[in-house]
Scaffold this motif. Structure first.
Motif, short mmCIF file in Angstrom:
data_model
loop_
_atom_site.label_atom_id
_atom_site.label_comp_id
_atom_site.label_asym_id
_atom_site.label_seq_id
_atom_site.Cartn_x
_atom_site.Cartn_y
_atom_site.Cartn_z
N THR A 29 -2.41 10.53 -22.52
CA THR A 29 -2.42 10.81 -21.08
C THR A 29 -3.82 10.62 -20.48
N GLY A 30 -4.72 10.01 -21.23
CA GLY A 30 -6.06 9.75 -20.72
C GLY A 30 -6.88 11.01 -20.51
N SER A 31 -6.58 12.05 -21.25
CA SER A 31 -7.28 13.34 -21.16
C SER A 31 -7.25 13.91 -19.75
N SER A 32 -6.22 13.57 -19.00
CA SER A 32 -6.11 14.05 -17.63
C SER A 32 -5.75 15.52 -17.55
N GLU A 126 -13.81 8.68 -9.00
CA GLU A 126 -13.84 8.71 -10.47
C GLU A 126 -12.56 8.13 -11.07
N TYR A 127 -11.41 8.51 -10.51
CA TYR A 127 -10.14 7.96 -11.00
C TYR A 127 -10.09 6.45 -10.81
N THR A 128 -10.53 5.99 -9.65
CA THR A 128 -10.50 4.56 -9.36
C THR A 128 -11.42 3.79 -10.30
N LYS A 129 -12.59 4.34 -10.57
CA LYS A 129 -13.51 3.69 -11.52
C LYS A 129 -12.92 3.67 -12.92
N ALA A 130 -12.34 4.77 -13.35
CA ALA A 130 -11.72 4.83 -14.68
C ALA A 130 -10.58 3.81 -14.76
N ARG A 131 -9.82 3.69 -13.68
CA ARG A 131 -8.72 2.73 -13.68
C ARG A 131 -9.24 1.30 -13.76
N ARG A 132 -10.26 1.01 -13.00
CA ARG A 132 -10.85 -0.33 -13.01
C ARG A 132 -11.40 -0.66 -14.40
N ASP A 133 -12.07 0.30 -15.03
CA ASP A 133 -12.63 0.09 -16.37
C ASP A 133 -11.54 -0.14 -17.41
N MET A 134 -10.40 0.50 -17.23
CA MET A 134 -9.33 0.43 -18.22
C MET A 134 -8.38 -0.73 -17.96
N ALA A 135 -8.36 -1.26 -16.77
CA ALA A 135 -7.36 -2.27 -16.38
C ALA A 135 -7.44 -3.54 -17.21
N SER A 136 -8.57 -3.83 -17.78
CA SER A 136 -8.72 -5.07 -18.53
C SER A 136 -8.10 -4.98 -19.93
N THR A 143 -1.74 1.23 -21.08
CA THR A 143 -0.79 1.19 -19.97
C THR A 143 -0.33 2.60 -19.63
N ALA A 144 -0.11 3.42 -20.65
CA ALA A 144 0.28 4.81 -20.41
C ALA A 144 -0.82 5.54 -19.65
N ARG A 145 -2.06 5.34 -20.05
CA ARG A 145 -3.18 5.97 -19.34
C ARG A 145 -3.28 5.45 -17.92
N LEU A 146 -3.03 4.16 -17.72
CA LEU A 146 -3.07 3.59 -16.37
C LEU A 146 -2.01 4.22 -15.47
N LEU A 147 -0.83 4.46 -16.03
CA LEU A 147 0.22 5.11 -15.25
C LEU A 147 -0.22 6.50 -14.80
N VAL A 148 -0.86 7.23 -15.71
CA VAL A 148 -1.34 8.57 -15.37
C VAL A 148 -2.44 8.47 -14.31
N LEU A 149 -3.37 7.56 -14.49
CA LEU A 149 -4.44 7.40 -13.51
C LEU A 149 -3.89 6.99 -12.15
N ASP A 150 -2.92 6.07 -12.14
CA ASP A 150 -2.31 5.67 -10.87
C ASP A 150 -1.68 6.88 -10.18
#
Length: 178
Positions: A29-32, A126-136, A143-150
């Motif tokens: 869950t991306g430590s959310s 912070e969420y947006t930066k984490a998402r951008r960093d992980m998107a690649s 993908t699971a972490r991206l869903l949580v961040l989204d």
């Protein structure tokens, strides 16, 4: 969020002990949502009581290993197929705080709104930066972490919009002299 079903879902992969479940939950869950280890073991005890998991002994290092039972598999499969109920909205501390602040003398609700907006915008960045960093990255856990961040991004954007509305209503309440 249901820890009960989350632990059952993780035990579908393989048997684990409590600390492994905690780490796996936070990783997926991306430590959310930090998970208290005491809550993990309390939940495992209840799942065992309910016949959804069983203890499989020790790993040789003193860790009790848990595995899912057939009844637990049914329970978690049903959880995945059922929608999350919307019958009672979750308690929103911020909404409660602002509603009470409006009805009590001496509370600067405008200041509370501004302070919260600053925190929310910082979190959104912070969420947006984490998402951008992980998107690649292109792994299933990413993908699971991206869903949580989204989800966190959308919730925080909605909170900022709601705070804007609260401020507008506060200004209406103050009248034309404000």
């Amino acid at each position: 969020m249901t820890i009960r079903h989350s632990l059952l879902a993780l035990l579908q992969d393989r048997p684990r002990y409590g600390y492994q479940l905690r780490i796996e939950f936070e990783d997926r869950t991306g430590s959310s949502w930090p998970l208290n280890i005491g809550q993990v073991y309390t939940t495992l005890d209840r799942l065992e009581r309910d016949g959804l998991v069983r203890k499989d002994g020790s790993d040789g290092e003193g860790h009790v290993i848990y595995s899912i039972t057939p009844a637990g598999l049914v329970e978690v499969r049903n959880w995945f197929t059922m929608p999350v109920p919307r019958t009672s909205p979750p308690r929103n501390e911020l909404a409660i705080k602002l509603a009470l602040g409006l009805t009590l003398p001496g509370v600067d609700v405008g200041a509370a709104i501004h302070a919260q907006r600053a925190v929310s915008i910082r979190a959104l960045q912070e969420y947006t930066k984490a998402r951008r960093d992980m998107a690649s990255q292109h792994r299933a856990t990413d993908t699971a972490r991206l869903l949580v961040l989204d989800s966190l991004i959308f919730q925080t954007e909605a909170e900022v919009r709601w705070l804007d509305l609260c401020e507008a209503r506060l200004m209406q309440l103050a009248g034309p002299s404000a």
